[in-house]
Scaffold this motif. Structure first.
Motif, short mmCIF file in Angstrom:
data_model
loop_
_atom_site.label_atom_id
_atom_site.label_comp_id
_atom_site.label_asym_id
_atom_site.label_seq_id
_atom_site.Cartn_x
_atom_site.Cartn_y
_atom_site.Cartn_z
N GLY A 10 0.80 -1.22 0.00
CA GLY A 10 0.00 0.00 0.00
C GLY A 10 0.83 1.27 0.00
N ARG A 218 1.60 9.11 -2.54
CA ARG A 218 2.39 8.02 -1.96
C ARG A 218 3.64 7.73 -2.79
NH1 ARG A 218 -1.50 3.19 -1.87
NH2 ARG A 218 -2.22 4.22 -3.77
N PHE B 90 -9.64 -0.61 -3.43
CA PHE B 90 -9.48 -1.70 -2.47
C PHE B 90 -8.85 -1.22 -1.17
CE2 PHE B 90 -10.18 -5.57 -5.07
CZ PHE B 90 -10.32 -4.97 -6.32
N ILE B 91 -9.42 -1.65 -0.06
CA ILE B 91 -8.74 -1.51 1.24
C ILE B 91 -8.44 -2.92 1.70
CG2 ILE B 91 -8.96 -0.74 3.64
CD1 ILE B 91 -10.87 1.46 2.59
N LEU B 92 -7.16 -3.26 1.70
CA LEU B 92 -6.74 -4.62 2.00
C LEU B 92 -6.18 -4.68 3.41
CD1 LEU B 92 -4.86 -5.30 -1.36
CD2 LEU B 92 -7.25 -5.80 -0.79
N ASP B 123 -7.67 1.88 -7.06
CA ASP B 123 -6.75 2.30 -6.01
C ASP B 123 -6.55 1.13 -5.06
OD1 ASP B 123 -5.20 4.43 -4.72
OD2 ASP B 123 -6.62 4.18 -3.08
N THR B 124 -5.40 1.12 -4.40
CA THR B 124 -5.04 0.02 -3.51
C THR B 124 -4.43 0.58 -2.24
OG1 THR B 124 -4.51 -1.25 -5.51
CG2 THR B 124 -3.81 -2.18 -3.40
N LYS B 125 -5.12 0.41 -1.12
CA LYS B 125 -4.55 0.81 0.16
C LYS B 125 -4.44 -0.43 1.05
CE LYS B 125 -4.54 5.42 -0.37
NZ LYS B 125 -4.88 5.57 -1.78
N VAL B 126 -3.48 -0.43 1.97
CA VAL B 126 -3.34 -1.54 2.91
C VAL B 126 -3.39 -0.97 4.33
CG1 VAL B 126 -1.88 -3.45 3.68
CG2 VAL B 126 -1.92 -2.82 1.26
#
Ligand SMILES: Nc1ncnc2c1ncn2[C@@H]1O[C@H](COP(=O)(O)OP(=O)(O)OP(=O)(O)O)[C@@H](O)[C@H]1O
Ligand SMILES: Nc1ncnc2c1ncn2[C@@H]1O[C@H](COP(=O)(O)OP(=O)(O)OP(=O)(O)O)[C@@H](O)[C@H]1O
Ligand SMILES: [Mg+2]
Ligand SMILES: [Mg+2]
Ligand SMILES: [Mg+2]
Ligand SMILES: [Mg+2]
Ligand SMILES: [Mg+2]
Ligand SMILES: [Mg+2]
Lengths: 332, 332
Positions: A10, A218, B90-92, B123-126
Motif C-alpha cells: 500500500g 504516496r 481496495f482496502i486490504l 486504487d489500492t490501500k493496505v
C-alpha cells in the motif's frame, strides 16, 4: 509458501506497482486502464478514484475529509480535466463519534466548495468495532476534458524540463509528527490543497508543451519520476540542490532516516514541460499561491533509459529507485 | 451523552436514512444528491457508488468481487442507464492471502465482462492487521442515459402496479447461512446478478409507463417501498400472498425471526409501472431469465400517504415500516 499482503503493497512504491500489474491490471486489462495514469480518460471525460485510510483522522492543516476531496480533485486535474462531480463512500467503525463524522463531512463540504465540485452520490456502511479504524472514505470523481492535447508520461522527451510546484514532503512528515511517534516539536502542516486551478493556469500558459502532470502522493516525487522515466524510456536527472524542501521536513526526515524525495505530498505536483516553455511554465505556476515556490529540479535525458539519477550536493550521482518497503504507512 | 455510530446506521433502514439526511445530505446538499436515488443523474450520464464489506468474502453463488461489480451495475441500471465504466478501490488488510485477492479480482473481471463494463481505474490501500476484515471494496460507476423519461420515486401515482422481478431474500439468507450462525442445512445461493439487461428490456417494452426502479438491497423490498411511498406521497398496498419467497428463505427467516420483506437481495428489483402497462411489464420481465418469476405484488393507493400496508394471508392489514436495528450486519 503462501504470499500475503503486506503494508508495503500500500506504500505506492515497488510492491504496489508489482501488485497492480500482476493482479489488478492482469485481471481487468483494457486500453483505458493500461496507461496506469492518475485517472482514466474516456472521450472528453476523466474518471478517477482513491481510498483514504489516513491515521490519525485529524492532523495539522487538514483531516481525512479534505484529503478525500482534494486527492480526487487532484487526480482529475493531473489528467488535464476540470473536476466536476464526486462520489463519497464511507466505511464507518461502530463506535465512531457522530461529532467526528460531522467534522469530517464539514471539511469535505468546504473542500468541495473550494474546488467547485459537488458530491452527488454516496454510500454508508458500518463494520463492527475493531474492523476498521474510525472511518475510511473512498471518493471517485469525474471531470471535463476540454483541451486537445493528451497528457501522458510516455510523451516525455529528452531535454524536457522537470518542475515541482512547491516544497515537498510536508504532508507525510505532518502525519508522522501528528502520530507522536517522533520526539520532535516541528511546526508543520499538511500541504493538502486542490490543484485544478494551478493546472488550468499552467495549461493555459503552455498548452501542448505540457507533457505530463502527476501529483506526488504516496512514494513522493521519486516514485512519480520513476514512473515517468519508465513510461517514456528517458533518464530523469535531478539536481539535489534545486529540490525545495522545508528545513523542518528535512530535519524530521533525517531523524526518521527517510529520504524526503519519497515522502508524500497532497498538494504538490510534478510537471514535465517541453524545454522552450520551461520558463513560461515556472512563471505561470509562480503566479498562483499554490505554486509560489515552484522550481525547476531537473531534466529528462536519454541515457540510461528508465532511470532517475540524482546529482547530489557533494558532486556525486546516485540512482533514485522506486520506493521499497513502507516507511510511512497510512499517510493518506 | 455522545452519539456514536452503531451497526444499525449501516443497515439501510431507519437509522441509515436519519444519518444520511442529518449528516451527509445536510453537509453536501445539492440538487443532484437531493433525490437520494440509486445514483445521480448528470445530464445524459448516471453516476453511483457503493462500498462492499460483506462477511464472509466468499459465499454460495458469489463473492465480494461480483457483488461489487453487480451492485454498482444495478444502481446504474435503476437510474435507467446503460452501465459503461467502473472504478475499483481496495482496502486490504495486511495478511490477506494474495490467492484470495486473485479469486476476487477474477470474479470482478468475469462480472464486468458479463455486464459489458470496464474497470478503468482503481486504487489500492493496505491497513494493519486487525484494522479491516480481509478486504473492503468500493466501486463507482458511470452509465449512459439515452432515454427521454426520467425515473423517479416521486412520480409514482395512485393506481400504479408494484412489481418485483423475482423471489426475495435469497442473498441475505445465503450470507447468514454461510456464516454458520444458523443450525440449518438449506440449499441457498445468492441472487447476485447484473440487472441492466432486464431493465433495458422493461424500458424498451414500457417506456414512460415505468415510473421508478429500485434494486432491493439493504433493508429489502420493505425499505425500498417505504422510500417510494414517502417520495410519492402515495400508500403502497402489498398482497402478502403475491410476494415470491422461496421455501428455504421463508424457513431460515422464521428461525431467525426476520421478516423476509426486509432481507437484502442483490439481483432483484422493484419496478413501479403505470396500470395500463402492468401486464406488458410482467411479460417483458418474464421473458428474461433474471425476471422469470416476476410478480405483481401490490398497488399504489392514495391513503394514508407515505405508508406501506401489507394485506396478510389471514385477511388482516399491517403497516410495514422502515427497517429498525440491524438484524443482518455486513450482508453486502
Ligand atoms: N486495485 C486497482 N485496480 C485497478 N487499477 C488500480 C488499482 N490500484 C491502482 N490502480 C491503478 O494504478 C495506477 C496507480 O495507482 P495509484 O493509486 O498509485 O495512483 P494515484 O491515485 O495517482 O496515487 P495515490 O493513490 O497515492 O494518490 C492508477 O492508474 C490506478 O488506476
Ligand atoms: N455518505 C453518503 N454521502 C452522501 N450521500 C449518501 C451517503 N450515503 C448514502 N448516500 C445517498 O443516499 C441514498 C441512499 O443510499 P443507499 O446506499 O441506501 O442506496 P443504494 O446504494 O441504492 O443501496 P445499497 O447501498 O444497499 O446498495 C443514495 O442516493 C446515496 O447517494
Ligand atoms: Mg495521482
Ligand atoms: Mg491519487
Ligand atoms: Mg449504497
Ligand atoms: Mg440501489
Ligand atoms: Mg447500491
Ligand atoms: Mg490511488
Amino acid at each position: 509458501r503462501e504470499e500475503l499482503i503486506t503494508l508495503a503493497h500500500g506504500a505506492g512504491g515497488k510492491a504496489t506497482h508489482t501488485l497492480i500489474e500482476a493482479v489488478f491490471l492482469e485481471a481487468f486489462r483494457n486500453p483505458l486502464l493500461e496507461p496506469l495514469a492518475d485517472g482514466a480518460v474516456i472521450g472528453d471525460l476523466a474518471l478517477t478514484t482513491d481510498a483514504y485510510v489516513v491515521k490519525p483522522l485529524f492532523f495539522p492543516g487538514g483531516d481525512i475529509g479534505d484529503l478525500a476531496v482534494n486527492g480526487t480533485v487532484n487526480d482529475l486535474a493531473m489528467c488535464g480535466a476540470t473536476p466536476r462531480h464526486l462520489t463519497a463512500s464511507f466505511i464507518l467503525e461502530e463506535g465512531l463519534p457522530i461529532a467526528d463524522l460531522r467534522r469530517i463531512t464539514a471539511s469535505m463540504a468546504a473542500a468541495a466548495r473550494a474546488a467547485d465540485v459537488h458530491i452527488v452520490t454516496g454510500d454508508t456502511k458500518v463494520v463492527e468495532n475493531g474492523k476498521a479504524d474510525g472511518c475510511y472514505i473512498t471518493t471517485a470523481g469525474i471531470g471535463a476534458l476540454d483541451r486537445g492535447a493528451a497528457l501522458s508520461a510516455a510523451s516525455v522527451t529528452p531535454g524536457d524540463a522537470v518542475i515541482v510546484s512547491g516544497p515537498i514532503g510536508d504532508h507525510g512528515m505532518t502525519i508522522m509528527l501528528a502520530r507522536g511517534e517522533l520526539d520532535l516539536e516541528a511546526q508543520l502542516t499538511s500541504d493538502t490543497a486542490p490543484l485544478h486551478d494551478l493546472t488550468a493556469r499552467l495549461l493555459a500558459a503552455c498548452g501542448d508543451a505540457v507533457r505530463c502532470l502527476r501529483d506526488a502522493t504516496r512514494g513522493g516525487v521519486a516514485t512519480v519520476l520513476n514512473e515517468i522515466a519508465t513510461a517514456s524510456r528517458t533518464c530523469v536527472i535531478l539536481d539535489e540542490n534545486a529540490v525545495p524542501i522545508r528545513p523542518q521536513v528535512r530535519g524530521a526526515c533525517e531523524l526518521l532516516g527517510i529520504d524526503p524525495l519519497y515522502v508524500a505530498c497532497e498538494g504538490r505536483m510534478v510537471a514535465v514541460v517541453a524545454p522552450h516553455r520551461a520558463d513560461a511554465a515556472l512563471d505561470a505556476l509562480r503566479s498562483h499561491p499554490l505554486g509560489a515556490d515552484a522550481a525547476l529540479i531537473g531534466r529528462a535525458g536519454d541515457d540510461p533509459p528508465g532511470l532517475v539519477l540524482l546529482k547530489t550536493c557533494f558532486g556525486g550521482t546516485r540512482i533514485v529507485d522506486l520506493l521499497v518497503g513502507d516507511p510511512l504507512p497510512r499517510i493518506c
